[in-house]
Motif scaffolding. Sequence first.
Motif, PDB file in Angstrom:
ATOM      1  N   SER A 100      10.717 -31.062 -10.654  1.00 18.74           N
ATOM      2  CA  SER A 100       9.449 -30.584 -11.237  1.00 18.74           C
ATOM      3  C   SER A 100       8.323 -30.556 -10.209  1.00 18.74           C
ATOM      4  N   GLU A 129      12.579 -30.565 -20.736  1.00 15.38           N
ATOM      5  CA  GLU A 129      11.252 -30.049 -20.377  1.00 15.38           C
ATOM      6  C   GLU A 129      10.698 -29.137 -21.474  1.00 15.38           C
ATOM      7  N   ARG A 130      11.583 -28.524 -22.257  1.00 13.46           N
ATOM      8  CA  ARG A 130      11.097 -27.676 -23.361  1.00 13.46           C
ATOM      9  C   ARG A 130      10.415 -28.518 -24.419  1.00 13.46           C
ATOM     10  N   SER A 150       2.788 -22.723 -23.763  1.00 13.38           N
ATOM     11  CA  SER A 150       3.868 -23.259 -22.932  1.00 13.38           C
ATOM     12  C   SER A 150       4.866 -22.159 -22.575  1.00 13.38           C
ATOM     13  N   ILE A 198       1.155 -24.138 -19.618  1.00 14.55           N
ATOM     14  CA  ILE A 198       2.042 -25.292 -19.406  1.00 14.55           C
ATOM     15  C   ILE A 198       3.431 -24.744 -19.059  1.00 14.55           C
ATOM     16  N   ALA A 243       7.466 -25.471 -17.954  1.00 17.27           N
ATOM     17  CA  ALA A 243       8.551 -26.455 -17.921  1.00 17.27           C
ATOM     18  C   ALA A 243       8.986 -26.657 -16.469  1.00 17.27           C
ATOM     19  N   ALA A 273       2.586 -28.224 -14.726  1.00 12.54           N
ATOM     20  CA  ALA A 273       4.056 -28.307 -14.719  1.00 12.54           C
ATOM     21  C   ALA A 273       4.393 -29.666 -15.301  1.00 12.54           C
ATOM     22  N   VAL A 274       5.322 -29.687 -16.234  1.00 13.97           N
ATOM     23  CA  VAL A 274       5.598 -30.958 -16.896  1.00 13.97           C
ATOM     24  C   VAL A 274       7.088 -31.292 -16.851  1.00 13.97           C
ATOM     25  N   LYS A 323       0.836 -31.572 -12.074  1.00 23.54           N
ATOM     26  CA  LYS A 323       2.203 -31.875 -12.512  1.00 23.54           C
ATOM     27  C   LYS A 323       2.251 -33.295 -13.068  1.00 23.54           C
ATOM     28  N   SER A 381       8.823 -31.468 -23.910  1.00 21.77           N
ATOM     29  CA  SER A 381       7.515 -31.980 -23.460  1.00 21.77           C
ATOM     30  C   SER A 381       6.484 -30.864 -23.321  1.00 21.77           C
ATOM     31  N   MET A 382       6.921 -29.665 -22.898  1.00 24.93           N
ATOM     32  CA  MET A 382       5.935 -28.588 -22.713  1.00 24.93           C
ATOM     33  C   MET A 382       5.332 -28.164 -24.058  1.00 24.93           C
ATOM     34  N   THR A 420       8.830 -21.468 -20.558  1.00 25.40           N
ATOM     35  CA  THR A 420      10.012 -21.978 -19.865  1.00 25.40           C
ATOM     36  C   THR A 420       9.921 -21.517 -18.404  1.00 25.40           C
TER      37      THR A 420
END
Length: 420
Positions: free
Chosen positions: A154, A74-75, A94, A132, A134, A39-40, A7, A77-78, A96
């Motif tokens: 997260s 988060e969308r 990636s 990946i 979100a 997880a990002v 993460k 960055s992923m 969601t």
Amino acid sequence: MSLIVQKFGGSSVADAESIMRVARRIVATRESGHDVVVAVSAMGDTTDELVDLAHQITDVPDPRELDMLLTTGERISMALLAMAIKSLGYEARSYTGSQAGMMTTAQHGAARIVDVSPDRIREALDDGAIAIVAGFQGFNRDSKDITTLGRGGSDTTAVALAAALDAEVCEIYTDVDGVFTADPRIVPKAHKVDRVTFEEMLELAAAGAKVLHIRAVEYARRHGVTIHVRSSFADTEGTFVIGDRGENMEEPIITGVAGDLSEAKITVIGVPDIPGKAAEIFTIVAGTGANIDMIVQNVSAQATALTDISFTLSKTDGEKVLKALRVAQEKVGFTDIAFDDNIGKLSVVGGGMRTNAGVSAQLFTALFEAGINMEMISTSEIRISVITRGEDLTRAMQVVHAAFGLDGDADAVVYAGTGR
Ligand code: ADP
Ligand code: ASP
Ligand code: MG
């Protein structure tokens, strides 16, 4: 092939360059022979900025729409992280939270995970891809709406994925080297601890040490997930959160000191000192959905048979609780209410407290010598918390850290981030 969940927090993916650095790190793990699920978090302070933006539109953003808004962070960055990994020649996809099968309760802003069905993540791994996910978001089956797990959530996404996929370890990469004896931004002499027990970490997180989301720690304890908190900026080993220290490892009396400026204090003044009044007051408070932390009831003044009851709660719940109590003032029969949002809570936590007397005395002496007044005190088996003036909290944390012999030789390194 063993699986590792990693993460990366917001400060680790704050800009394009950081995203490339993180991508290289993920690829290195893949190259060393592991499957990797990531997880990002949203980039840098994106989530705070989105919250600010919503409040520029309205004082009370609609909870469903706020979740829609915040999950966009988060969308971003992923997708960028997946692109970065692909640019290094590795397959990445990636997802969601809802695509990753993160099913939650319907409560916007504080949803709880009820089920994780990571079928698409398994498919991606079977195809040799890095997945990946979100962080901090999920989906409720009944309302069919997108939810968020609460700020800092997260970490919980990562732990839930690690549990569902039976990962070898859940690595939480952040902007400090691990869990420290205090927040290194506030107590520069804090030092990293190699191991902390779930029990201690839960108390530290509840006391305001935001390095790990409290629900991530609860989830990991319940599902037997190994958490390794470490820096995404250095290669050093971080802190392992463990079940217990075993017989050969001595338990420190104090593991850490934590501070919290997010609470406020309400004092209900002149409450008739007869049975049932506290029940009445706290039933009203509970009706607002607010969680209370500490409670203190004074000895009633003999002449008047009236008493004061003080309690602390999250600042953000202050307004609605005040309102509810004022409505009931005549019925309950109290004289007045006072609201104080300039308090700080200092806590010392350590498993060794159970078997060592004198910790309270040492804590109170350190605060007395620094001229810091304590307004409320509460204890659990392995924690003592005191309320101070808000402006005294930083100094209180520093003197208490020193008094318990926790100061390290050198100043701690904070690699990035604004600490927001
Ligand atoms: P991320 O964006 O990676 O999730 P957070 O800001 O949520 O990072 O958590 C990391 C921060 O937690 C650190 O930068 C530090 O300021 C703060 N912190 C508070 N208490 C502690 C502690 N006991 N040990 C380490 N960090 C702490
Ligand atoms: N981006 C979310 C937050 O800032 C979730 C997280 O970072 O854990 O709270
Ligand atoms: Mg965090």
